[in-house]
Motif scaffolding. Structure first.
Motif, PDB file in Angstrom:
ATOM      1  N   PRO A 112      20.479  45.839  40.191  1.00  0.00           N
ATOM      2  CA  PRO A 112      21.551  46.195  39.259  1.00  0.00           C
ATOM      3  C   PRO A 112      21.391  45.461  37.934  1.00  0.00           C
ATOM      4  O   PRO A 112      20.848  44.360  37.871  1.00  0.00           O
ATOM      5  N   PHE A 113      21.868  46.096  36.885  1.00  0.00           N
ATOM      6  CA  PHE A 113      21.829  45.477  35.569  1.00  0.00           C
ATOM      7  C   PHE A 113      22.627  44.173  35.617  1.00  0.00           C
ATOM      8  O   PHE A 113      23.736  44.147  36.148  1.00  0.00           O
ATOM      9  N   PRO A 114      22.066  43.077  35.116  1.00  0.00           N
ATOM     10  CA  PRO A 114      22.763  41.794  35.211  1.00  0.00           C
ATOM     11  C   PRO A 114      24.037  41.779  34.375  1.00  0.00           C
ATOM     12  O   PRO A 114      24.129  42.423  33.341  1.00  0.00           O
ATOM     13  N   LYS A 115      25.010  41.036  34.861  1.00  0.00           N
ATOM     14  CA  LYS A 115      26.273  40.862  34.132  1.00  0.00           C
ATOM     15  C   LYS A 115      26.170  39.554  33.355  1.00  0.00           C
ATOM     16  O   LYS A 115      26.340  38.480  33.921  1.00  0.00           O
ATOM     17  N   TYR A 116      25.854  39.686  32.084  1.00  0.00           N
ATOM     18  CA  TYR A 116      25.711  38.499  31.248  1.00  0.00           C
ATOM     19  C   TYR A 116      27.074  38.026  30.774  1.00  0.00           C
ATOM     20  O   TYR A 116      27.938  38.834  30.454  1.00  0.00           O
ATOM     21  N   GLY A 117      27.241  36.721  30.748  1.00  0.00           N
ATOM     22  CA  GLY A 117      28.454  36.158  30.184  1.00  0.00           C
ATOM     23  C   GLY A 117      28.394  36.222  28.672  1.00  0.00           C
ATOM     24  O   GLY A 117      27.342  36.434  28.080  1.00  0.00           O
ATOM     25  N   THR A 118      29.521  36.062  28.060  1.00  0.00           N
ATOM     26  CA  THR A 118      29.567  36.031  26.606  1.00  0.00           C
ATOM     27  C   THR A 118      29.058  34.680  26.129  1.00  0.00           C
ATOM     28  O   THR A 118      29.513  33.646  26.617  1.00  0.00           O
ATOM     29  N   PRO A 119      28.123  34.678  25.176  1.00  0.00           N
ATOM     30  CA  PRO A 119      27.636  33.398  24.644  1.00  0.00           C
ATOM     31  C   PRO A 119      28.795  32.599  24.069  1.00  0.00           C
ATOM     32  O   PRO A 119      29.749  33.181  23.537  1.00  0.00           O
ATOM     33  N   PRO A 120      28.750  31.272  24.146  1.00  0.00           N
ATOM     34  CA  PRO A 120      29.865  30.434  23.710  1.00  0.00           C
ATOM     35  C   PRO A 120      30.360  30.728  22.299  1.00  0.00           C
ATOM     36  O   PRO A 120      31.548  30.824  22.070  1.00  0.00           O
ATOM     37  N   GLY A 121      29.492  30.895  21.348  1.00  0.00           N
ATOM     38  CA  GLY A 121      29.903  31.171  19.970  1.00  0.00           C
ATOM     39  C   GLY A 121      30.633  32.490  19.842  1.00  0.00           C
ATOM     40  O   GLY A 121      31.611  32.617  19.112  1.00  0.00           O
ATOM     41  N   GLU A 122      30.170  33.497  20.561  1.00  0.00           N
ATOM     42  CA  GLU A 122      30.808  34.803  20.516  1.00  0.00           C
ATOM     43  C   GLU A 122      32.162  34.769  21.209  1.00  0.00           C
ATOM     44  O   GLU A 122      33.097  35.436  20.783  1.00  0.00           O
ATOM     45  N   ALA A 123      32.280  33.996  22.281  1.00  0.00           N
ATOM     46  CA  ALA A 123      33.552  33.887  22.994  1.00  0.00           C
ATOM     47  C   ALA A 123      34.603  33.264  22.079  1.00  0.00           C
ATOM     48  O   ALA A 123      35.734  33.736  22.009  1.00  0.00           O
ATOM     49  N   ALA A 124      34.233  32.223  21.356  1.00  0.00           N
ATOM     50  CA  ALA A 124      35.169  31.570  20.440  1.00  0.00           C
ATOM     51  C   ALA A 124      35.570  32.513  19.319  1.00  0.00           C
ATOM     52  O   ALA A 124      36.739  32.583  18.932  1.00  0.00           O
ATOM     53  N   ALA A 125      34.616  33.277  18.786  1.00  0.00           N
ATOM     54  CA  ALA A 125      34.914  34.225  17.713  1.00  0.00           C
ATOM     55  C   ALA A 125      35.838  35.329  18.208  1.00  0.00           C
ATOM     56  O   ALA A 125      36.758  35.745  17.494  1.00  0.00           O
ATOM     57  N   ALA A 126      35.617  35.796  19.438  1.00  0.00           N
ATOM     58  CA  ALA A 126      36.470  36.844  20.000  1.00  0.00           C
ATOM     59  C   ALA A 126      37.896  36.339  20.192  1.00  0.00           C
ATOM     60  O   ALA A 126      38.856  37.049  19.905  1.00  0.00           O
ATOM     61  N   LYS A 127      38.047  35.100  20.658  1.00  0.00           N
ATOM     62  CA  LYS A 127      39.386  34.522  20.829  1.00  0.00           C
ATOM     63  C   LYS A 127      40.094  34.377  19.486  1.00  0.00           C
ATOM     64  O   LYS A 127      41.271  34.674  19.357  1.00  0.00           O
ATOM     65  N   ALA A 128      39.357  33.919  18.477  1.00  0.00           N
ATOM     66  CA  ALA A 128      39.944  33.748  17.147  1.00  0.00           C
ATOM     67  C   ALA A 128      40.355  35.098  16.576  1.00  0.00           C
ATOM     68  O   ALA A 128      41.435  35.231  15.986  1.00  0.00           O
ATOM     69  N   ALA A 129      39.527  36.114  16.758  1.00  0.00           N
ATOM     70  CA  ALA A 129      39.849  37.446  16.268  1.00  0.00           C
ATOM     71  C   ALA A 129      41.079  38.005  16.981  1.00  0.00           C
ATOM     72  O   ALA A 129      41.915  38.652  16.359  1.00  0.00           O
ATOM     73  N   ALA A 130      41.193  37.747  18.277  1.00  0.00           N
ATOM     74  CA  ALA A 130      42.335  38.222  19.052  1.00  0.00           C
ATOM     75  C   ALA A 130      43.634  37.571  18.549  1.00  0.00           C
ATOM     76  O   ALA A 130      44.666  38.233  18.470  1.00  0.00           O
ATOM     77  N   ARG A 131      43.536  36.286  18.214  1.00  0.00           N
ATOM     78  CA  ARG A 131      44.736  35.586  17.717  1.00  0.00           C
ATOM     79  C   ARG A 131      45.195  36.128  16.375  1.00  0.00           C
ATOM     80  O   ARG A 131      46.385  36.204  16.105  1.00  0.00           O
ATOM     81  N   THR A 132      44.237  36.526  15.522  1.00  0.00           N
ATOM     82  CA  THR A 132      44.582  36.990  14.187  1.00  0.00           C
ATOM     83  C   THR A 132      44.724  38.496  14.113  1.00  0.00           C
ATOM     84  O   THR A 132      45.105  39.040  13.094  1.00  0.00           O
ATOM     85  N   GLY A 133      44.375  39.183  15.220  1.00  0.00           N
ATOM     86  CA  GLY A 133      44.481  40.635  15.249  1.00  0.00           C
ATOM     87  C   GLY A 133      43.324  41.339  14.549  1.00  0.00           C
ATOM     88  O   GLY A 133      43.381  42.536  14.293  1.00  0.00           O
ATOM     89  N   ARG A 134      42.266  40.597  14.229  1.00  0.00           N
ATOM     90  CA  ARG A 134      41.090  41.178  13.557  1.00  0.00           C
ATOM     91  C   ARG A 134      40.028  41.502  14.574  1.00  0.00           C
ATOM     92  O   ARG A 134      39.952  40.900  15.629  1.00  0.00           O
ATOM     93  N   ARG A 135      39.173  42.442  14.235  1.00  0.00           N
ATOM     94  CA  ARG A 135      38.042  42.811  15.077  1.00  0.00           C
ATOM     95  C   ARG A 135      36.741  42.530  14.345  1.00  0.00           C
ATOM     96  O   ARG A 135      36.666  42.609  13.161  1.00  0.00           O
ATOM     97  N   GLY A 136      35.669  42.277  15.212  1.00  0.00           N
ATOM     98  CA  GLY A 136      34.311  42.195  14.718  1.00  0.00           C
ATOM     99  C   GLY A 136      33.994  40.940  14.073  1.00  0.00           C
ATOM    100  O   GLY A 136      33.105  40.595  13.514  1.00  0.00           O
TER     101      GLY A 136
END
Length: 90
Positions: free
Chosen positions: A66-90
């Motif tokens: 099966p295709f491996p389930k990769y975790g989100t790299p640490p930098g991307e995880a932090a950026a995604a959390k910050a974007a979620a808090r501010t309501g911004r994407r990408g």
């Protein structure tokens, strides 16, 4: 960087990036890859690791693994959390 040791996401990413820099027809490809990856990797280890990568891709593409389930790299995880808090994407 022992060939049998587990690599981090960053080490794997660096290896893949370096492979893209040095095409198959590059003279001394494996020496160049090993030097660019660093960590004491030898040309033989670079070639061996590449062969493992090719086998893994073949197994995944054939559906035998099966295709491996990769975790989100640490930098991307932090950026995604910050974007979620501010309501911004990408």
């Amino acid at each position: 960087m022992a060939s049998g040791s587990k690599w981090t996401y960053s080490q794997n990413k660096r290896f893949e990036d370096v492979l893209a820099e040095y095409a198959e027809d590059t003279p001394d490809r494996w020496h160049n890859v090993a030097r660019a990856v660093g960590g004491g990797m030898t040309a033989e280890e670079a070639k061996w690791r590449y062969e493992l990568l090719v086998k893994d891709v073949e197994l995944i593409e054939s559906g035998r693994v099966p295709f491996p389930k990769y975790g989100t790299p640490p930098g991307e995880a932090a950026a995604a959390k910050a974007a979620a808090r501010t309501g911004r994407r990408g």
